[in-house]
Each structure stands twice: as C-alpha cells, then as structure tokens.
Design a protein around this motif. Structure first.
Motif, PDB file in Angstrom:
ATOM      1  N   GLY A  36       0.801  -1.218   0.000  1.00 35.03           N
ATOM      2  CA  GLY A  36       0.000   0.000   0.000  1.00 35.03           C
ATOM      3  C   GLY A  36       0.832   1.265   0.000  1.00 35.03           C
ATOM      4  O   GLY A  36       0.352   2.333  -0.372  1.00 35.03           O
ATOM      5  N   SER A  37       2.103   1.152   0.416  1.00 31.56           N
ATOM      6  CA  SER A  37       2.968   2.335   0.433  1.00 31.56           C
ATOM      7  C   SER A  37       3.602   2.606  -0.930  1.00 31.56           C
ATOM      8  O   SER A  37       4.250   3.634  -1.110  1.00 31.56           O
ATOM      9  N   LEU A  38       3.414   1.709  -1.890  1.00 30.49           N
ATOM     10  CA  LEU A  38       3.924   1.947  -3.242  1.00 30.49           C
ATOM     11  C   LEU A  38       3.146   3.080  -3.892  1.00 30.49           C
ATOM     12  O   LEU A  38       1.967   3.278  -3.594  1.00 30.49           O
ATOM     13  N   PRO A  39       3.771   3.829  -4.777  1.00 30.20           N
ATOM     14  CA  PRO A  39       3.068   4.940  -5.420  1.00 30.20           C
ATOM     15  C   PRO A  39       1.802   4.476  -6.157  1.00 30.20           C
ATOM     16  O   PRO A  39       1.834   3.521  -6.933  1.00 30.20           O
ATOM     17  N   GLY A  40       0.694   5.126  -5.860  1.00 26.53           N
ATOM     18  CA  GLY A  40      -0.578   4.825  -6.511  1.00 26.53           C
ATOM     19  C   GLY A  40      -1.345   3.664  -5.917  1.00 26.53           C
ATOM     20  O   GLY A  40      -2.416   3.314  -6.395  1.00 26.53           O
ATOM     21  N   MET A  41      -0.827   3.034  -4.861  1.00 29.42           N
ATOM     22  CA  MET A  41      -1.476   1.864  -4.275  1.00 29.42           C
ATOM     23  C   MET A  41      -2.076   2.140  -2.904  1.00 29.42           C
ATOM     24  O   MET A  41      -2.548   1.218  -2.252  1.00 29.42           O
ATOM     25  N   GLY A  42      -2.071   3.365  -2.457  1.00 32.59           N
ATOM     26  CA  GLY A  42      -2.535   3.703  -1.117  1.00 32.59           C
ATOM     27  C   GLY A  42      -3.979   3.348  -0.848  1.00 32.59           C
ATOM     28  O   GLY A  42      -4.338   2.954   0.253  1.00 32.59           O
ATOM     29  N   GLY A  43      -4.837   3.434  -1.849  1.00 32.12           N
ATOM     30  CA  GLY A  43      -6.248   3.129  -1.646  1.00 32.12           C
ATOM     31  C   GLY A  43      -6.593   1.663  -1.764  1.00 32.12           C
ATOM     32  O   GLY A  43      -7.750   1.285  -1.635  1.00 32.12           O
ATOM     33  N   LEU A  44      -5.602   0.822  -1.987  1.00 26.94           N
ATOM     34  CA  LEU A  44      -5.850  -0.603  -2.198  1.00 26.94           C
ATOM     35  C   LEU A  44      -5.407  -1.470  -1.021  1.00 26.94           C
ATOM     36  O   LEU A  44      -5.138  -2.655  -1.189  1.00 26.94           O
ATOM     37  N   LEU A  45      -5.367  -0.897   0.170  1.00 29.35           N
ATOM     38  CA  LEU A  45      -4.907  -1.646   1.331  1.00 29.35           C
ATOM     39  C   LEU A  45      -5.795  -2.861   1.604  1.00 29.35           C
ATOM     40  O   LEU A  45      -5.290  -3.937   1.921  1.00 29.35           O
ATOM     41  N   ASP A  46      -7.101  -2.715   1.451  1.00 28.70           N
ATOM     42  CA  ASP A  46      -7.995  -3.856   1.683  1.00 28.70           C
ATOM     43  C   ASP A  46      -7.759  -4.960   0.655  1.00 28.70           C
ATOM     44  O   ASP A  46      -7.791  -6.140   0.982  1.00 28.70           O
ATOM     45  N   TYR A  47      -7.487  -4.591  -0.588  1.00 27.09           N
ATOM     46  CA  TYR A  47      -7.186  -5.576  -1.623  1.00 27.09           C
ATOM     47  C   TYR A  47      -5.899  -6.329  -1.285  1.00 27.09           C
ATOM     48  O   TYR A  47      -5.850  -7.555  -1.360  1.00 27.09           O
ATOM     49  N   TRP A  48      -4.851  -5.610  -0.911  1.00 26.97           N
ATOM     50  CA  TRP A  48      -3.574  -6.249  -0.608  1.00 26.97           C
ATOM     51  C   TRP A  48      -3.669  -7.149   0.607  1.00 26.97           C
ATOM     52  O   TRP A  48      -3.043  -8.206   0.660  1.00 26.97           O
ATOM     53  N   TYR A  49      -4.459  -6.747   1.609  1.00 26.22           N
ATOM     54  CA  TYR A  49      -4.644  -7.592   2.797  1.00 26.22           C
ATOM     55  C   TYR A  49      -5.295  -8.922   2.409  1.00 26.22           C
ATOM     56  O   TYR A  49      -4.810  -9.985   2.768  1.00 26.22           O
ATOM     57  N   HIS A  50      -6.390  -8.857   1.667  1.00 21.02           N
ATOM     58  CA  HIS A  50      -7.086 -10.084   1.286  1.00 21.02           C
ATOM     59  C   HIS A  50      -6.260 -10.922   0.302  1.00 21.02           C
ATOM     60  O   HIS A  50      -6.299 -12.152   0.337  1.00 21.02           O
ATOM     61  N   PHE A  51      -5.503 -10.275  -0.562  1.00 26.55           N
ATOM     62  CA  PHE A  51      -4.603 -10.997  -1.452  1.00 26.55           C
ATOM     63  C   PHE A  51      -3.578 -11.780  -0.643  1.00 26.55           C
ATOM     64  O   PHE A  51      -3.302 -12.951  -0.930  1.00 26.55           O
ATOM     65  N   ALA A  52      -2.997 -11.158   0.380  1.00 22.91           N
ATOM     66  CA  ALA A  52      -1.995 -11.829   1.202  1.00 22.91           C
ATOM     67  C   ALA A  52      -2.591 -13.001   1.968  1.00 22.91           C
ATOM     68  O   ALA A  52      -1.977 -14.071   2.058  1.00 22.91           O
ATOM     69  N   ILE A  53      -3.796 -12.848   2.495  1.00 24.10           N
ATOM     70  CA  ILE A  53      -4.459 -13.948   3.214  1.00 24.10           C
ATOM     71  C   ILE A  53      -4.698 -15.115   2.269  1.00 24.10           C
ATOM     72  O   ILE A  53      -4.422 -16.274   2.596  1.00 24.10           O
ATOM     73  N   MET A  54      -5.200 -14.843   1.068  1.00 27.35           N
ATOM     74  CA  MET A  54      -5.459 -15.919   0.108  1.00 27.35           C
ATOM     75  C   MET A  54      -4.155 -16.569  -0.371  1.00 27.35           C
ATOM     76  O   MET A  54      -4.096 -17.785  -0.544  1.00 27.35           O
ATOM     77  N   PHE A  55      -3.125 -15.776  -0.573  1.00 30.48           N
ATOM     78  CA  PHE A  55      -1.838 -16.315  -0.995  1.00 30.48           C
ATOM     79  C   PHE A  55      -1.275 -17.254   0.065  1.00 30.48           C
ATOM     80  O   PHE A  55      -0.768 -18.332  -0.260  1.00 30.48           O
ATOM     81  N   GLU A  56      -1.368 -16.852   1.334  1.00 29.25           N
ATOM     82  CA  GLU A  56      -0.893 -17.708   2.419  1.00 29.25           C
ATOM     83  C   GLU A  56      -1.662 -19.018   2.454  1.00 29.25           C
ATOM     84  O   GLU A  56      -1.066 -20.089   2.611  1.00 29.25           O
ATOM     85  N   ALA A  57      -2.978 -18.943   2.314  1.00 30.89           N
ATOM     86  CA  ALA A  57      -3.798 -20.152   2.346  1.00 30.89           C
ATOM     87  C   ALA A  57      -3.434 -21.076   1.191  1.00 30.89           C
ATOM     88  O   ALA A  57      -3.290 -22.291   1.376  1.00 30.89           O
ATOM     89  N   LEU A  58      -3.268 -20.531   0.008  1.00 29.48           N
ATOM     90  CA  LEU A  58      -2.899 -21.336  -1.149  1.00 29.48           C
ATOM     91  C   LEU A  58      -1.525 -21.970  -0.952  1.00 29.48           C
ATOM     92  O   LEU A  58      -1.322 -23.146  -1.264  1.00 29.48           O
ATOM     93  N   PHE A  59      -0.599 -21.215  -0.414  1.00 32.12           N
ATOM     94  CA  PHE A  59       0.741 -21.737  -0.163  1.00 32.12           C
ATOM     95  C   PHE A  59       0.704 -22.890   0.823  1.00 32.12           C
ATOM     96  O   PHE A  59       1.348 -23.927   0.611  1.00 32.12           O
ATOM     97  N   ILE A  60      -0.063 -22.745   1.900  1.00 32.25           N
ATOM     98  CA  ILE A  60      -0.144 -23.791   2.919  1.00 32.25           C
ATOM     99  C   ILE A  60      -0.810 -25.038   2.357  1.00 32.25           C
ATOM    100  O   ILE A  60      -0.331 -26.160   2.563  1.00 32.25           O
ATOM    101  N   VAL A  61      -1.900 -24.892   1.608  1.00 32.49           N
ATOM    102  CA  VAL A  61      -2.585 -26.046   1.028  1.00 32.49           C
ATOM    103  C   VAL A  61      -1.672 -26.758   0.033  1.00 32.49           C
ATOM    104  O   VAL A  61      -1.608 -27.989   0.004  1.00 32.49           O
ATOM    105  N   THR A  62      -0.957 -26.003  -0.772  1.00 29.39           N
ATOM    106  CA  THR A  62      -0.029 -26.600  -1.735  1.00 29.39           C
ATOM    107  C   THR A  62       1.083 -27.356  -1.016  1.00 29.39           C
ATOM    108  O   THR A  62       1.460 -28.460  -1.428  1.00 29.39           O
ATOM    109  N   THR A  63       1.610 -26.787   0.048  1.00 26.93           N
ATOM    110  CA  THR A  63       2.671 -27.441   0.812  1.00 26.93           C
ATOM    111  C   THR A  63       2.173 -28.732   1.444  1.00 26.93           C
ATOM    112  O   THR A  63       2.863 -29.759   1.408  1.00 26.93           O
TER     113      THR A  63
END
Length: 86
Positions: A36-63
């Motif tokens: 969210g601190s990247l230029p132009g990404m400040g308003g997408l904090l909710d998107y990045w949070y949910h993306f990270a949660i889903m990425f973690e879940a996918l990584f754990i299931v794959t592992t």
C-alpha cells in the motif's frame, strides 16, 4: 506490548482482526502496508490484505498436498509396494 495502528488498519481493510491467533493476520497486515505504500497503491490496502491472506492459504494447502504425496511415495518405497503396472 500494545497494538499499534490496529484500529486504523482494521477500518481500512474492513475486518475485525483483534484477537485472532497465529501470524497470518499480522503477516498479511505487514504485506498490505508495504504494498500500500507503493506509489498509486494507497487506496488498495484492503485488496492487498485479502490478497496476502489468500496467498498464504494457497501456499499452505499446496505445501500440505506436496508433503502428503511425498509421504505416500516414501511409504510405498520403504513398504515394498512398487507399482509395476501389471
């Protein structure tokens, strides 16, 4: 230790996360803040949070999937049951 910026972050991502066990939420918040601190990404904090949660879940299931496949293979190898195809 007291939480820092937790109320603000909960409001920005639209979820109540206080009291959730484990490190997934704190890792997702950290990743969301970094992205969210990247230029132009400040308003997408909710998107990045949910993306990270889903990425973690996918990584754990794959592992877990890969680990059970390797475990099954090792049991077959050491147990003497080889698939001959006949």
């Amino acid at each position: 230790m007291s939480p820092v910026n937790l109320e603000m972050l909960q409001h920005e991502v639209g979820e109540a996360v206080a009291g959730r066990p484990g490190g997934a939420v704190s890792l997702a918040f950290g990743m969301a803040q970094i992205f969210g601190s990247l230029p132009g990404m400040g308003g997408l904090l909710d998107y990045w949070y949910h993306f990270a949660i889903m990425f973690e879940a996918l990584f754990i299931v794959t592992t877990i999937d890969a680990g059970t496949r390797v475990g099954g293979f090792l049991v077959q190898e050491f147990g003497g049951r080889h698939g001959s195809g006949m």
